[in-house]
Design an enzyme around this catalytic site. Structure first.
Site, PDB file in Angstrom:
ATOM      1  N   ARG A 242      -3.391  -1.633  -6.133  1.00  0.00           N
ATOM      2  CA  ARG A 242      -2.580  -2.838  -5.940  1.00  0.00           C
ATOM      3  C   ARG A 242      -2.955  -3.819  -7.037  1.00  0.00           C
ATOM      4  NH1 ARG A 242      -5.589  -4.788  -0.345  1.00  0.00           N
ATOM      5  NH2 ARG A 242      -7.668  -5.043  -1.223  1.00  0.00           N
TER       6      ARG A 242
ATOM      7  N   CYS B  70       7.372 -39.926  -7.900  1.00  0.00           N
ATOM      8  CA  CYS B  70       6.001 -40.349  -8.180  1.00  0.00           C
ATOM      9  C   CYS B  70       5.109 -40.311  -6.936  1.00  0.00           C
ATOM     10  CB  CYS B  70       5.978 -41.755  -8.789  1.00  0.00           C
ATOM     11  SG  CYS B  70       6.694 -43.018  -7.725  1.00  0.00           S
TER      12      CYS B  70
ATOM     13  N   MET C  50      -5.665  -7.301   8.506  1.00  0.00           N
ATOM     14  CA  MET C  50      -5.112  -6.449   9.552  1.00  0.00           C
ATOM     15  C   MET C  50      -6.013  -5.236   9.736  1.00  0.00           C
ATOM     16  SD  MET C  50      -1.086  -6.899   8.713  1.00  0.00           S
ATOM     17  CE  MET C  50      -1.359  -6.715   6.955  1.00  0.00           C
TER      18      MET C  50
ATOM     19  N   SER D  15      12.791 -44.052  -9.470  1.00  0.00           N
ATOM     20  CA  SER D  15      11.615 -43.236  -9.207  1.00  0.00           C
ATOM     21  C   SER D  15      11.529 -43.070  -7.695  1.00  0.00           C
ATOM     22  CB  SER D  15      10.349 -43.909  -9.736  1.00  0.00           C
ATOM     23  OG  SER D  15       9.219 -43.092  -9.474  1.00  0.00           O
TER      24      SER D  15
ATOM     25  N   GLY E 152      -8.314  -7.217   4.412  1.00  0.00           N
ATOM     26  CA  GLY E 152      -9.125  -7.303   5.609  1.00  0.00           C
ATOM     27  C   GLY E 152      -8.498  -8.041   6.769  1.00  0.00           C
TER      28      GLY E 152
ATOM     29  N   ARG F  27       4.563 -50.426 -11.389  1.00  0.00           N
ATOM     30  CA  ARG F  27       5.130 -50.923 -10.141  1.00  0.00           C
ATOM     31  C   ARG F  27       4.557 -52.303  -9.845  1.00  0.00           C
ATOM     32  NH1 ARG F  27       3.969 -47.534  -4.810  1.00  0.00           N
ATOM     33  NH2 ARG F  27       1.943 -48.574  -4.972  1.00  0.00           N
TER      34      ARG F  27
ATOM     35  N   ARG G 212      -3.566   2.957   8.559  1.00  0.00           N
ATOM     36  CA  ARG G 212      -3.852   1.695   7.873  1.00  0.00           C
ATOM     37  C   ARG G 212      -2.602   0.812   7.834  1.00  0.00           C
ATOM     38  NH1 ARG G 212      -8.377   2.125   4.020  1.00  0.00           N
ATOM     39  NH2 ARG G 212      -9.194   4.242   3.999  1.00  0.00           N
TER      40      ARG G 212
ATOM     41  N   HIS H  51     -15.987  -8.394   1.601  1.00  0.00           N
ATOM     42  CA  HIS H  51     -14.950  -9.281   2.146  1.00  0.00           C
ATOM     43  C   HIS H  51     -15.123 -10.701   1.639  1.00  0.00           C
ATOM     44  CE1 HIS H  51     -13.397 -12.102   5.218  1.00  0.00           C
ATOM     45  NE2 HIS H  51     -12.364 -11.288   5.200  1.00  0.00           N
TER      46      HIS H  51
ATOM     47  N   LYS I 280       0.833  -1.204   0.000  1.00  0.00           N
ATOM     48  CA  LYS I 280       0.000   0.000   0.000  1.00  0.00           C
ATOM     49  C   LYS I 280       0.865   1.250   0.000  1.00  0.00           C
ATOM     50  CE  LYS I 280      -3.804  -0.246   2.167  1.00  0.00           C
ATOM     51  NZ  LYS I 280      -4.825  -0.432   3.219  1.00  0.00           N
TER      52      LYS I 280
ATOM     53  N   TYR J  98      11.651 -36.071 -14.673  1.00  0.00           N
ATOM     54  CA  TYR J  98      10.194 -35.885 -14.707  1.00  0.00           C
ATOM     55  C   TYR J  98       9.631 -35.939 -13.297  1.00  0.00           C
ATOM     56  CZ  TYR J  98       9.758 -40.929 -13.950  1.00  0.00           C
ATOM     57  OH  TYR J  98       9.831 -42.197 -13.414  1.00  0.00           O
TER      58      TYR J  98
END
Length: 888
Positions: A341, A840, A108, A773, A106, A619, A97, A457, A28, A860
């Site tokens: 922002r 994997c 803080m 793997s 929202g 497997r 702020r 919000h 901000k 991979y």
């Protein structure tokens, strides 16, 4: 701290900060400074750096020299504004702020109208000739100061306000006259005195320091902590504090306040999008207390201000080259910008905006890719209501965040968390949400609110989370006392199912059918861009032809894990598997395996066909055999049932035999027991059947002219000799089948590295394995000594107490498990330079783990089908980040 400068001024032709200083000034503060540099009308003010916050929270004291710098900044602010802070004749009021380096909407705290007291309210009433405005500002200040700074429940002030409106027979705050507001001011001061034991502080300088302290402390309030955890924001960043001259949107019909986006944050379409309120202050819009008007109608209400706003929003988007979320106030026709922002957006909007901005020439493809969080891809593939369903909405609100959700009604955030923890899917139904609801919003499948608009919000947070949200559904009436809500003629109890469609705003009673969208349009485009830059392969974990097809449609380049045990649980297969397990001799075991052979072969035919031309890593049987048998309690119940009805002895004996076998196979810790390659060593006929099925399937399709690339993976190897023994069996069976079929299949034999010893001896194992793997699920279990099935009992406490930053079964533990992976890679390739290596486990689709895989040199990653697009985008991020690092 750098140069001992803690306060940066902006506005009034003297701006000390800029946009690149977000780490110091917060998002901000940095953007306020940047807008001032661009000549955009910004109320002047100053930013106290986030470094001060970090020191204050650590030491409960400010750095030497800070107070002098604040005094100097206030003096400069007085000079620019022509007003005096704490002065009885021409008082300056300020807002205080928060502002972290990344947006935390929202989470803080904020205090407006600071400097107001019993004297200044009279002066402001006289100077503006608007006593109603003065007392409205004072009662707002008392509410905020009491809540944020003094810790008094906001509800105590809201209750007094509601009672005042009820007694006067009015509904809106704007309908209260000056006398009612004066009475409220006195009531609010009494609430403060009663709750704190002290009178409300009248000194403006004391108010300011108390407010600064409170905003710094709000960095560690519960909602901010929860938000940081959900969004992986470091706790040591702190927040800056922005002190800014007040401008007023509550000075009558030529004043107002609003929140807007330079593009639609829900869809990404290029149109000015937002809402505003006439005669209101900024918090009124985001709090959802009043239903705001669409920004397009501001053109008629205040045309000059709207024209200036259009020019400014276009200027901001072109300058920042991203969609902006802006806040503005109009004071008696004069426009002021309070914030800009990079706007939070849905996954669909993020992708559309990225693609559109490339086409508009604002950004290049690489920038576009880096703007898309890989996790957003996952959210985009969330379900939507089946368009074929014939449904009638019970009520319609605003389509605040797209996607659809089905769940049981809950009315509090706490209940939502409790239900979700027990495995229930819930929809959080609220009059409006507040930042305190963040935990429940995260736990819920979707959010429904009675009040609030598209920038409330609920809407902003839901979009950031990728949760469906219907806001401002005014046809819904909540009876919180009786735990029900009404929508038209329908009464819905807490615990009843409802469905919401955040794309249309529809509320539907009951459960609706949902479908998953396809990869198409802009998503297809950005994933193609990702494929152009990534070097890491992406495969899928798939056990059925359908899963393989889905994954291939999502861009999978093969199967990294096909778990054959999942093929044994079919209704027509489990009896044969149990027959094999119950066998007393090798011959009887082979007899049962012969029945399974054609079933296994057919499985592999389907999977190979779906993945034609791509590698398929299969497997061999991994889990302990007892998993295929009923547990002891189930068998005992069956035995008692048979005995009770006087079943034949052979039936009873059959169950007794199962119980004996269950008891024989029972293990204290089956995860570390008789499973994986240990099965292949002791019962080689099991793996022989599986290898035969794999090679026969490959031969069959090869004869049909298809390119089949099988990779046979031997699980849970801890010693190279295990691999040698099983590998020898695999080669023999494969050779026999190929000789019989007269077909040559180019297959590979490799292993899973899922035990620490395997990683430590990877150089020896690589002499026998053509690929590795890493099974990161089991490697995590064996490295930590955690059982994944039991860790849920204590992992939440570990994360809460910061022993662990993340659940290691969701996000790869790079400093522990990751070190074993790096060691395994280095050692493996020291023996076999061309060793192909992947992971994997579940981590194969988690973005930070994918990026780690790229860094350590994996070939991979492999993940579930619906996470393949996520992994593709994460792999692109990894390549682009490496490219940026190499430039430095």
């Amino acid at each position: 701290m750098a140069d001992n400068k803690f306060v940066y001024f902006f506005g009034g032709n003297k701006t000390e900060g800029k946009n690149s200083m977000k780490d110091l000034l917060g998002g901000k503060g940095a953007n306020l400074a940047e807008m001032a540099n661009l000549g955009i009308p910004v109320p002047p003010g100053f930013t106290i750096t986030a470094e001060v916050c970090v020191q204050y929270l650590k030491d409960k004291a400010y750095p030497a020299g800070l107070l002098k710098q604040i005094d100097a900044a206030i003096a400069r602010l007085e000079e620019v504004s022509g007003k005096i802070f704490g002065n009885d004749g021409n008082p300056l009021l300020v807002s205080v702020r928060s502002g972290a380096r990344v947006s935390m909407p929202g989470m803080m705290d904020t205090v407006l109208n600071l400097g107001m007291n019993d004297i200044t309210v009279l002066v402001i009433a006289k100077n503006t000739d608007n006593p109603r405005f003065a007392y409205d500002s004072y009662r707002r200040f008392l509410t905020m100061f009491g809540d944020v700074v003094l810790g008094i429940e906001h509800e105590k002030f809201e209750h007094a306000l509601s009672e005042k409106k009820r007694s006067l027979g009015v509904r809106q705050d704007t309908e209260l006259d000056v006398n009612a507001l004066k009475e409220l001011v006195e009531e609010f001061k009494l609430i403060i005195e009663k709750e704190t034991g002290e009178k409300f502080p009248q000194d403006a300088h004391k108010q300011l320091m108390m407010a600064i302290n409170a905003v710094f402390e709000s960095w560690n309030n519960q909602r901010a902590i929860t938000y940081r955890k959900l969004n992986n924001i470091p706790a040591d960043w702190g927040t800056a504090v922005n002190v800014q001259a007040m401008v007023y949107g509550n000075m009558g019909e030529t004043s107002g306040t609003g929140v807007a986006f330079t593009r639609d944050p829900a869809t990404g379409h290029k149109r000015f999008y937002g809402e505003y309120l006439i005669n209101a202050q900024g918090e009124d819009v985001v709090a959802g207390i009043r239903t705001p008007r669409p920004i397009s109608t501001l053109k008629e209400a205040l045309p000059a201000a709207f024209k200036q706003l259009e020019e400014i929003y276009a200027k901001l988007e072109n300058h920042f080259r991203d969609m902006q979320d802006i806040e503005f106030t109009i004071e008696q026709g004069k426009l002021y910008m309070l914030q800009t922002r990079n706007g939070k957006r849905t996954a669909a909007a993020a992708i559309k905006i990225a693609v559109d901005m490339v086409e508009e020439g604002l950004i290049d493809k690489k920038t576009a890719l880096l703007r898309i969080d890989p996790n957003q891809i996952d959210k985009l593939l969330h379900p939507m209501i089946d368009p074929k369903a014939n449904l009638k909405a019970a009520a319609t609100g605003l389509p605040a965040s797209p996607g659809a959700a089905v769940g049981k009604v809950v009315f509090t955030a706490e209940h939502a968390e409790e239900m979700a923890e027990s495995g229930e899917k819930v929809i959080l139904v609220r009059a409006e949400t507040s930042p305190e609801d963040i935990g429940g919003m995260n736990a819920a499948e979707g959010i429904l609110t009675v009040r609030g608009g598209m920038t409330s919000h609920a809407a902003v947070v839901a979009r950031g989370m990728g949760k469906p949200c219907v806001a401002g559904c005014g046809d819904v009436v909540i009876d919180i006392k009786n735990r029900v809500f009404y929508a038209g003629y329908c009464m819905v109890n807490e615990g009843d199912y409802i469905s919401i469609d955040g794309s249309t705003g529809h509320l539907i009673i009951g459960q609706v059918p949902l479908i998953t969208p396809e990869v198409s349009g802009e998503l297809k485009t950005v994933l193609q861009w990702a494929d152009e830059v990534r070097t890491l392969g992406v495969r899928t974990n798939a056990d059925t032809p359908n899963d393989a097809k889905v994954a291939r449609d999502f861009g999978a380049e093969g199967i990294g894990l096909c778990r054959t045990e999942h093929m044994f649980f079919g209704e027509n297969r489990i009896p044969v598997v149990r027959e094999m397990i119950m066998a007393d001799t090798e011959a009887s075991r082979r007899c049962a395996l012969a029945k399974l052979l054609p079933m296994q072969r057919e499985d592999f035919v389907g999977i190979f066909r779906a993945m034609e031309g791509y590698p398929v890593t299969i497997r061999l049987l991994d889990p302990p055999l007892h998993e295929f048998l009923p547990n002891h309690e189930e068998a005992m119940e069956k035995l008692m049932e048979l005995q009770k009805k006087g079943a034949p002895a052979d039936e009873i004996n059959k169950v007794k035999k199962v119980m004996e076998r269950v008891e024989f196979l029972k293990e204290i810790n089956p995860m570390l027991g008789f499973r994986g390659c240990r099965l292949g060593v002791v019962y080689p006929e099991i793996y022989e059947m599986q290898v035969q099925a794999i090679i026969e399937a490959a031969c069959e399709l090869s004869n049909d002219g298809m390119s089949i690339v099988p990779e046979i993976m031997i699980p849970l190897v801890s010693h190279v000799k295990e691999l040698q023994i099983v590998k020898k069996q695999v080669i023999k069976i494969a050779s026999d089948v190929m000789a019989e079929k007269g077909v040559k299949i180019d297959y590979k034999i490799g292993t899973m590295i899922e035990l620490p010893r395997a990683a430590l001896t990877a150089d020896k194992i690589a002499r026998e394995a053509e690929f590795f793997s890493f099974g990161t699920n089991d490697l995590t279990q064996t490295t930590f000594g955690f059982s994944r099935d039991d860790a849920g009992k204590f992992l939440p406490a570990y994360i809460e107490q910061s022993i662990l930053e993340h659940d290691p079964f969701a996000v790869l533990d790079q400093s522990g498990v990751g070190e074993l992976i790096k060691l395994g890679i280095d050692k493996g390739r020291s023996t076999r330079r061309d060793l192909k290596i992947g992971i994997c486990g579940e981590h194969g689709g988690e973005p930070s783990s994918v990026i780690f895989g790229h860094k350590v040199g994996l070939n991979y990653v492999s993940c579930s089908p619906f996470r393949v697009p996520v992994a593709r985008m994460a792999a692109a991020h990894a390549a682009l980040q490496e490219e940026e690092m190499n430039k430095k």
